[in-house]
Scaffold this motif. Structure first.
Motif, short mmCIF file in Angstrom:
data_model
loop_
_atom_site.label_atom_id
_atom_site.label_comp_id
_atom_site.label_asym_id
_atom_site.label_seq_id
_atom_site.Cartn_x
_atom_site.Cartn_y
_atom_site.Cartn_z
N GLN A 178 0.83 -1.21 0.00
CA GLN A 178 0.00 0.00 0.00
C GLN A 178 0.86 1.26 0.00
N ALA A 179 1.96 1.18 0.74
CA ALA A 179 2.86 2.34 0.79
C ALA A 179 3.44 2.62 -0.59
N ILE A 180 3.74 1.55 -1.32
CA ILE A 180 4.29 1.72 -2.66
C ILE A 180 3.23 2.32 -3.59
N ILE A 181 2.00 1.82 -3.49
CA ILE A 181 0.91 2.37 -4.30
C ILE A 181 0.76 3.87 -4.02
N ALA A 182 0.74 4.20 -2.74
CA ALA A 182 0.53 5.60 -2.35
C ALA A 182 1.67 6.48 -2.87
N ALA A 183 2.90 5.97 -2.71
CA ALA A 183 4.06 6.72 -3.19
C ALA A 183 4.00 6.87 -4.70
N ALA A 184 3.64 5.77 -5.35
CA ALA A 184 3.59 5.79 -6.82
C ALA A 184 2.56 6.80 -7.30
N LYS A 185 1.42 6.87 -6.61
CA LYS A 185 0.40 7.82 -7.02
C LYS A 185 0.96 9.23 -7.01
N ARG A 186 1.68 9.56 -5.96
CA ARG A 186 2.27 10.90 -5.87
C ARG A 186 3.28 11.13 -6.98
N ILE A 187 4.16 10.16 -7.14
CA ILE A 187 5.25 10.34 -8.12
C ILE A 187 4.71 10.40 -9.55
N PHE A 188 3.78 9.52 -9.87
CA PHE A 188 3.21 9.54 -11.21
C PHE A 188 2.50 10.87 -11.48
N GLN A 247 -5.47 14.11 -9.25
CA GLN A 247 -4.79 15.07 -10.11
C GLN A 247 -4.80 14.65 -11.57
N ASN A 248 -3.66 14.35 -12.07
CA ASN A 248 -3.63 14.15 -13.52
C ASN A 248 -3.38 12.71 -13.94
N LEU A 249 -3.72 11.78 -13.07
CA LEU A 249 -3.54 10.37 -13.47
C LEU A 249 -4.37 10.06 -14.71
N ALA A 250 -5.58 10.60 -14.71
CA ALA A 250 -6.45 10.35 -15.85
C ALA A 250 -5.79 10.86 -17.13
N ASN A 251 -5.18 12.00 -17.04
CA ASN A 251 -4.52 12.55 -18.22
C ASN A 251 -3.36 11.68 -18.68
N ILE A 252 -2.65 11.11 -17.73
CA ILE A 252 -1.56 10.22 -18.11
C ILE A 252 -2.10 9.06 -18.92
N ILE A 253 -3.20 8.51 -18.46
CA ILE A 253 -3.79 7.37 -19.16
C ILE A 253 -4.19 7.77 -20.58
N ILE A 254 -4.83 8.93 -20.68
CA ILE A 254 -5.30 9.39 -21.99
C ILE A 254 -4.12 9.72 -22.89
N ALA A 255 -3.12 10.36 -22.29
CA ALA A 255 -2.04 10.92 -23.11
C ALA A 255 -1.05 9.87 -23.60
N ASP A 256 -0.88 8.82 -22.85
CA ASP A 256 0.13 7.83 -23.21
C ASP A 256 -0.55 6.54 -23.64
N PRO A 257 -0.87 6.46 -24.89
CA PRO A 257 -1.68 5.34 -25.37
C PRO A 257 -1.07 3.98 -25.08
N ALA A 258 0.26 3.95 -24.91
CA ALA A 258 0.88 2.65 -24.68
C ALA A 258 0.62 2.17 -23.26
N ALA A 305 -0.30 15.74 -19.15
CA ALA A 305 0.06 14.52 -18.43
C ALA A 305 1.56 14.41 -18.20
N ASP A 306 2.36 15.01 -19.04
CA ASP A 306 3.81 14.85 -18.93
C ASP A 306 4.43 16.16 -18.50
N PRO A 307 4.56 16.35 -17.21
CA PRO A 307 4.99 17.66 -16.71
C PRO A 307 6.33 18.10 -17.27
N ALA A 308 7.17 17.13 -17.65
CA ALA A 308 8.50 17.52 -18.13
C ALA A 308 8.43 18.11 -19.54
N ILE A 309 7.39 17.75 -20.27
CA ILE A 309 7.31 18.22 -21.65
C ILE A 309 6.95 19.69 -21.68
N MET A 310 7.68 20.40 -22.49
CA MET A 310 7.39 21.81 -22.71
C MET A 310 7.53 22.63 -21.45
N SER A 311 8.16 22.10 -20.44
CA SER A 311 8.22 22.89 -19.21
C SER A 311 8.86 24.25 -19.45
#
Lengths: 193, 193, 193, 193
Positions: free
Chosen positions: A10-20, A99-110, B107-113
């Motif tokens: 859980q700590a890793i999940i929580a940390a990952a959420k922040r970092i992502f 925050q912007n997790l949703a955007n990450i999903i949308i933005a990075d199709p892979a 989604a990618d904070p580093a881009i275009m910063s």
DNA sequence: GATGAATGAGGGTTCATTCAT
DNA sequence: AATGAATGAACCCTCATTCAT
């Protein structure tokens, strides 16, 4: 996949959420996540099979929490408008929190492409729930006979956009108040009566 | 850095727009972009100093085109509601055309910063223009005295959300029609009169 | 006839000598050389088959000029000591003029490796000439019966080292004076008589 | 199994010294160095921040070892001539051991340019030490009142040149013997008494 | 279980060389 | 002949992943 020590996972999940959320998926290094979680880099791989899997767990945890809250609101006995108001608060808090997790999903199709189908399914479930509320309102002749799908998307669009702008950027108001104002606009429109 | 053949530079921008939208920033390899533009990998670097710079040009090209259209609509002599309707069509076309580039940026904070400040400025200009239209409507007592910033964000939120969902995913309707329905909802609300 | 072709080839050689000495072989871009010579990049390949070939021509030009001067000094009718003194001036001017081309050759084993044998041959010719002068001196009992090869290398070593230090770094003295002092040291040693 | 960190770092330095001396800076691929050290390519970057940094460490290690030896010789209680003789042996061994690293530095102006100032400082320290010995000899009226800087450079020039020629190319003699002959020439000159 | 040193595939970028004009 | 836009091979470096301790 899941190691025995649930707390550490859980700590890793929580940390990952922040970092992502902070750096985006690609700029987030596994080492950063491990450090933020207070564990060694290898430990992340004791609990998750890959960086990808960590991200999916982060998303899953957020989504299931969100869906659970959504179902509770839907099940409640209230008028469609009230339900929308409650869901709006829920959604606003979710946007604020994730925050912007949703955007990450949308933005990075892979990212999550293997799980994307399931994710879309979950999103569609959420949309269907709200669409159900709107249909109910239409049947009760409280709402206009609009395209429910379009209205649902508009509903989420207003909330997400307003949520990101008002809450993430300026933290002057509380989520409830902002959600209420946004729902008023959604329900009654901009034009004077 | 800019070669003399403008067409080739434009071809690279166009190819890059497709590839970035398709794969996301990080998954888009410079070689992919070159191939999509029908040039060699090194040629990209004849026209742009880096992958980053290509992306910025893609965004810049889209934004300046968008802003130009927006200014034209604002300057037109029409009622606030009509202006919003025209802007909605413009925005919907933009969303359709540029798909998820905006999401990549978010989604990618580093881009275009380095350019993020300028980008935000442009977005705020766009918001200010729409806010101006709404304020005008309020002064004319056509619109309710709502928080114009919130209304503006709601306006863009509805359009973006509806645009992505309806146009990118299902191409059953034309942008004008969808924009019109979305604006109706924004102007008159969901609740029956 | 002195066609314009020859001039351009010479201009490229001269430019290349400057650029190679300034930046080193690898850091010297063909485009830099072309620009310094006032021609287009492709033109370099009209006159030379490769960057490598340009470098070899630079070295060859310098060496053959040097060898020609050396032969003239050797052929002159003078005492061994005087010959060494004249050769020293010649060598000092060569070092000054060609700066660190020699070092590039030594430092980058891949450079000129096909031509290295020939280059070494030329160097050995030069050494043999000086060795001949020293042998002559020994036979005339003017010089001690030292190892001529060692003495020859010492001769070049003093001149190169002093030349680089005194002339390249500080341009306070003229080559003749510095060469003279260095030869005095070589001939008479450091220890007091 | 694997030794401590320091050993691996030293192994990489040692391998790099060989590879740089063999191929020159630019032709030496990081992968070559890694392979020569018996480690993976990425491991080099665990110990050094860049290829450049590896080279600097190679040079630093050699120089500090050299300087340490030099200081020991200087501090010894001996006549100036004897000191020069000992330093000559040290320098000859250094030249033999480090082959053409010095040439790489001289020939490639871009290499070590940030550290070049410090490197020059070190070289000047070495020169100053030898110059001190020569000055001492002059004060004791053992040596002629020559320009000490010029004499110092001549000293190093003889040794380097003779060292490279005799030891690297032909390994027929031992460093001590060659150094001794070279110093004799430096001290007593070529001309018969 | 927990760790982090070791690894190497992958990609951005440079630049010598080519060739159409 | 002269040019420079176009090219792609080569290489440094990053970082997800593994595995010995």
């Amino acid at each position: 996949m899941q190691g025995p020590d649930k707390d550490k996972g859980q700590a890793i999940i929580a940390a990952a959420k922040r970092i992502f959320a902070l750096h985006g998926y690609n700029q987030a290094r596994v080492e950063d996540i491990a450090q933020a979680a207070g564990v060694g880099k290898g430990t992340v791989y004791e609990y998750f099979s890959s960086k990808q899997a960590v991200f999916e767990q982060v998303v899953d945890a957020g989504m299931s929490q969100y869906m659970k809250g959504l179902e509770d609101e839907i099940r409640r006995d209230a008028s469609p408008a009230t339900k929308l108001r409650q869901i709006a608060v829920l959604h606003m808090k979710f946007v604020t929190n994730h925050q912007n997790l949703a955007n990450i999903i949308i933005a990075d199709p892979a990212i999550m492409s293997p799980h994307r189908a399931r994710l879309r399914e979950i999103c569609e479930q959420a949309q269907d729930m709200v669409a159900g509320v709107i249909e109910q309102g239409i049947r009760m002749e409280l709402f206009k006979a609009v395209d429910t799908l379009l209205a649902t998307q508009a509903f989420f669009g207003i909330l997400s956009s307003v949520g990101v702008s008002h809450l993430v950027r300026q933290q002057s108001r509380n989520p409830e108040e902002v959600a209420s104002l946004a729902v008023d606009l959604f329900l009654y429109g901009l034009v004077t009566a």
